[in-house]
Write a protein that holds these residues in place. Structure first.
Motif, PDB file in Angstrom:
ATOM      1  N   GLY A   1       0.793  -1.230   0.000  1.00 34.28           N
ATOM      2  CA  GLY A   1       0.000   0.000   0.000  1.00 34.28           C
ATOM      3  C   GLY A   1       0.821   1.273   0.000  1.00 34.28           C
ATOM      4  O   GLY A   1       0.259   2.372   0.025  1.00 34.28           O
ATOM      5  N   VAL A   2       2.142   1.140  -0.053  1.00 33.29           N
ATOM      6  CA  VAL A   2       3.003   2.336  -0.014  1.00 33.29           C
ATOM      7  C   VAL A   2       2.867   3.136  -1.304  1.00 33.29           C
ATOM      8  O   VAL A   2       2.778   4.366  -1.280  1.00 33.29           O
ATOM      9  CB  VAL A   2       4.471   1.944   0.239  1.00 33.29           C
ATOM     10  N   SER A   3       2.821   2.450  -2.431  1.00 35.44           N
ATOM     11  CA  SER A   3       2.694   3.147  -3.712  1.00 35.44           C
ATOM     12  C   SER A   3       1.410   3.965  -3.762  1.00 35.44           C
ATOM     13  O   SER A   3       1.420   5.133  -4.186  1.00 35.44           O
ATOM     14  CB  SER A   3       2.711   2.141  -4.862  1.00 35.44           C
ATOM     15  N   ALA A   4       0.305   3.363  -3.333  1.00 39.75           N
ATOM     16  CA  ALA A   4      -0.980   4.073  -3.345  1.00 39.75           C
ATOM     17  C   ALA A   4      -0.954   5.267  -2.397  1.00 39.75           C
ATOM     18  O   ALA A   4      -1.510   6.332  -2.703  1.00 39.75           O
ATOM     19  CB  ALA A   4      -2.111   3.118  -2.960  1.00 39.75           C
ATOM     20  N   LEU A   5      -0.303   5.125  -1.256  1.00 42.81           N
ATOM     21  CA  LEU A   5      -0.215   6.214  -0.288  1.00 42.81           C
ATOM     22  C   LEU A   5       0.625   7.366  -0.829  1.00 42.81           C
ATOM     23  O   LEU A   5       0.212   8.533  -0.777  1.00 42.81           O
ATOM     24  CB  LEU A   5       0.376   5.698   1.021  1.00 42.81           C
ATOM     25  N   VAL A   6       1.798   7.047  -1.359  1.00 39.84           N
ATOM     26  CA  VAL A   6       2.672   8.083  -1.926  1.00 39.84           C
ATOM     27  C   VAL A   6       1.973   8.772  -3.095  1.00 39.84           C
ATOM     28  O   VAL A   6       2.022   9.998  -3.236  1.00 39.84           O
ATOM     29  CB  VAL A   6       4.018   7.481  -2.380  1.00 39.84           C
ATOM     30  N   ASP A   7       1.290   7.982  -3.918  1.00 39.16           N
ATOM     31  CA  ASP A   7       0.581   8.525  -5.070  1.00 39.16           C
ATOM     32  C   ASP A   7      -0.503   9.510  -4.633  1.00 39.16           C
ATOM     33  O   ASP A   7      -0.637  10.604  -5.189  1.00 39.16           O
ATOM     34  CB  ASP A   7      -0.032   7.379  -5.875  1.00 39.16           C
ATOM     35  N   SER A   8      -1.280   9.127  -3.620  1.00 35.09           N
ATOM     36  CA  SER A   8      -2.362   9.998  -3.138  1.00 35.09           C
ATOM     37  C   SER A   8      -1.826  11.298  -2.549  1.00 35.09           C
ATOM     38  O   SER A   8      -2.398  12.370  -2.742  1.00 35.09           O
ATOM     39  CB  SER A   8      -3.194   9.265  -2.079  1.00 35.09           C
ATOM     40  N   MET A   9      -0.717  11.205  -1.821  1.00 31.15           N
ATOM     41  CA  MET A   9      -0.153  12.386  -1.172  1.00 31.15           C
ATOM     42  C   MET A   9       0.501  13.346  -2.159  1.00 31.15           C
ATOM     43  O   MET A   9       0.540  14.555  -1.926  1.00 31.15           O
ATOM     44  CB  MET A   9       0.882  11.953  -0.127  1.00 31.15           C
ATOM     45  N   ASN A  10       1.012  12.813  -3.267  1.00 28.44           N
ATOM     46  CA  ASN A  10       1.808  13.627  -4.177  1.00 28.44           C
ATOM     47  C   ASN A  10       1.097  14.018  -5.460  1.00 28.44           C
ATOM     48  O   ASN A  10       1.700  14.655  -6.326  1.00 28.44           O
ATOM     49  CB  ASN A  10       3.107  12.899  -4.523  1.00 28.44           C
ATOM     50  N   ASN A  11      -0.154  13.650  -5.591  1.00 30.54           N
ATOM     51  CA  ASN A  11      -0.877  13.973  -6.817  1.00 30.54           C
ATOM     52  C   ASN A  11      -2.191  14.678  -6.513  1.00 30.54           C
ATOM     53  O   ASN A  11      -3.270  14.215  -6.881  1.00 30.54           O
ATOM     54  CB  ASN A  11      -1.103  12.700  -7.641  1.00 30.54           C
ATOM     55  N   VAL A  12      -2.065  15.793  -5.828  1.00 28.78           N
ATOM     56  CA  VAL A  12      -3.235  16.623  -5.538  1.00 28.78           C
ATOM     57  C   VAL A  12      -3.638  17.334  -6.819  1.00 28.78           C
ATOM     58  O   VAL A  12      -2.822  17.979  -7.475  1.00 28.78           O
ATOM     59  CB  VAL A  12      -2.911  17.647  -4.433  1.00 28.78           C
ATOM     60  N   LYS A  13      -4.905  17.211  -7.186  1.00 25.49           N
ATOM     61  CA  LYS A  13      -5.393  17.805  -8.427  1.00 25.49           C
ATOM     62  C   LYS A  13      -6.765  18.442  -8.207  1.00 25.49           C
ATOM     63  O   LYS A  13      -7.462  18.112  -7.244  1.00 25.49           O
ATOM     64  CB  LYS A  13      -5.501  16.733  -9.518  1.00 25.49           C
ATOM     65  N   PRO A  14      -7.155  19.353  -9.093  1.00 28.23           N
ATOM     66  CA  PRO A  14      -8.516  19.900  -9.024  1.00 28.23           C
ATOM     67  C   PRO A  14      -9.537  18.770  -9.081  1.00 28.23           C
ATOM     68  O   PRO A  14      -9.267  17.715  -9.686  1.00 28.23           O
ATOM     69  CB  PRO A  14      -8.599  20.800 -10.263  1.00 28.23           C
ATOM     70  N   PRO A  15     -10.703  18.952  -8.482  1.00 25.02           N
ATOM     71  CA  PRO A  15     -11.674  17.856  -8.365  1.00 25.02           C
ATOM     72  C   PRO A  15     -12.162  17.281  -9.686  1.00 25.02           C
ATOM     73  O   PRO A  15     -12.585  16.127  -9.737  1.00 25.02           O
ATOM     74  CB  PRO A  15     -12.826  18.487  -7.575  1.00 25.02           C
ATOM     75  N   ASN A  16     -12.121  18.054 -10.773  1.00 32.78           N
ATOM     76  CA  ASN A  16     -12.618  17.518 -12.050  1.00 32.78           C
ATOM     77  C   ASN A  16     -11.521  16.894 -12.901  1.00 32.78           C
ATOM     78  O   ASN A  16     -11.785  16.405 -14.000  1.00 32.78           O
ATOM     79  CB  ASN A  16     -13.334  18.604 -12.847  1.00 32.78           C
ATOM     80  N   ALA A  17     -10.279  16.906 -12.416  1.00 31.69           N
ATOM     81  CA  ALA A  17      -9.179  16.276 -13.156  1.00 31.69           C
ATOM     82  C   ALA A  17      -9.203  14.766 -12.935  1.00 31.69           C
ATOM     83  O   ALA A  17      -9.644  14.277 -11.893  1.00 31.69           O
ATOM     84  CB  ALA A  17      -7.841  16.855 -12.708  1.00 31.69           C
TER      85      ALA A  17
END
Length: 335
Positions: free
Chosen positions: A111-127
């Motif tokens: 689950g580390v990849s998913a966690l790092v991905d979620s933390m580092n890929n903040v995007k506008p809600p419609n992206a």
């Protein structure tokens, strides 16, 4: 006669002086580290690392050492368990090749990849949302013409994939490179074929002036992560299944936009709620529609007149500026 000697006369001190000069060691900047105990080892490791000139690296390693030492104390890790972990990491490294990344697989399944991905890929809600890269991306995919096939004939049930690449305001993004890869109909990536000569079930498509893209593929299959390596054996020992739901990977790159690493999943797949690498997001689940009209199959460039599946999905890219502003705002709000 005195047993003390000068550095030049004492062979041990002379050797130490030579090593000090060779490796430019400044002993005056180091703490005295002797007689370590379970209570003092952590602070001493952090102290000796404190001379690091990279502040971010120093911060990360202080946290890493502290948490790792706390883990060892909390679990009362035995020497045998420590050695098992060493062997496991060694085998993980040995399993890596130019086209297989066992460490990414390990990160994915924990689950580390998913966690790092979620933390580092903040995007506008419609992206379009990001998800995990996975271990099967390669750098040798061919660049194809819009509408071409990424899969050679006989790889599975025909699938036509199309849509538009847009920005967050609904404008088309021309010239976006869609690097896509998938399994064949039997759940195998081309990199798992020991006789692989060329890339298959993968390719790079450029979006047209109106942002549209299209390519021919095959319906991918749910598949097990590699069970012949240490990660697969670990997952089995944890009494978890090793199956990923069927999916179609994308890495989308366009000048001025944040790179998007994502994947499309298919409604009705029984493994969609228990992905072993925690990659599925609801917004990335698509319908897999069957087109029975074989004349349409031929019009779309497939070799044989038989029904095919169709997937339509519009990707929405966020600009570099939009993401930077959003990260800045979130950081200010959390301060």
């Amino acid at each position: 006669m005195s047993s003390e000697c000068t550095a030049d006369a004492n062979p041990l001190l002379a050797a130490a002086k030579k090593v000090t000069q060779q490796f430019n060691v400044d002993l005056a900047n180091l703490p005295e580290m002797m007689d370590m105990t379970t209570e003092t080892i952590t602070e001493n490791v952090n102290a000796v690392n404190a001379n690091c000139q990279d502040e971010r690296m120093k911060f990360i390693f202080k946290s890493l050492v502290t948490h790792m030492h706390d883990f060892v104390r909390e679990t009362s890790l035995t020497t045998e368990e420590w050695m098992t972990a060493i062997h496991f990491l060694t085998e993980t490294g040995q399993k890596c090749t130019d086209i297989r990344q066992e460490f990414i697989l390990l990160s994915d399944t924990l689950g580390v990849s998913a966690l790092v991905d979620s933390m580092n890929n903040v995007k506008p809600p419609n992206a379009t949302e990001n998800t995990v890269l996975g271990p099967y991306h390669t750098e040798d995919a061919h660049t194809l013409v819009n509408g071409d096939s990424i899969a050679s004939e006989g790889k599975g049930y025909y699938m036509y994939v199309h849509g538009i690449v847009l920005d967050t305001k609904g404008n088309p993004v021309a010239g976006a490179a869609l690097d896509t890869w998938e399994t064949d109909g039997d759940g195998q990536y081309d990199t798992q074929n020991p006789n692989r000569v060329e890339p298959d079930c993968r390719g790079i498509i450029k979006s047209a002036e109106d942002g549209s893209y299209a390519f021919r593929a095959v319906v991918p299959s749910p598949y097990p992560i590699p069970g012949d390596g240490p990660v697969g054996k670990l997952i089995k020992n944890l009494n978890r299944h090793i199956v990923r739901p069927a999916h179609l990977h994308f890495m989308i790159d366009a000048p001025g936009y944040e790179k998007l690493i994502t994947a499309l999943y298919f409604k009705g797949d029984p493994y969609i709620t228990s992905d072993t690498v925690f990659g599925v997001r609801s917004s990335l689940i698509v319908d897999l529609n069957i087109v029975p009209d074989t004349s349409v199959t031929l019009e779309r460039g497939f070799a044989e007149a038989r029904p095919h599946a169709e997937v339509k999905y519009d990707f929405v890219l966020a600009t570099v500026e939009e993401c930077a502003e959003l990260r800045k705002s979130l950081k200010a709000n959390s301060a």
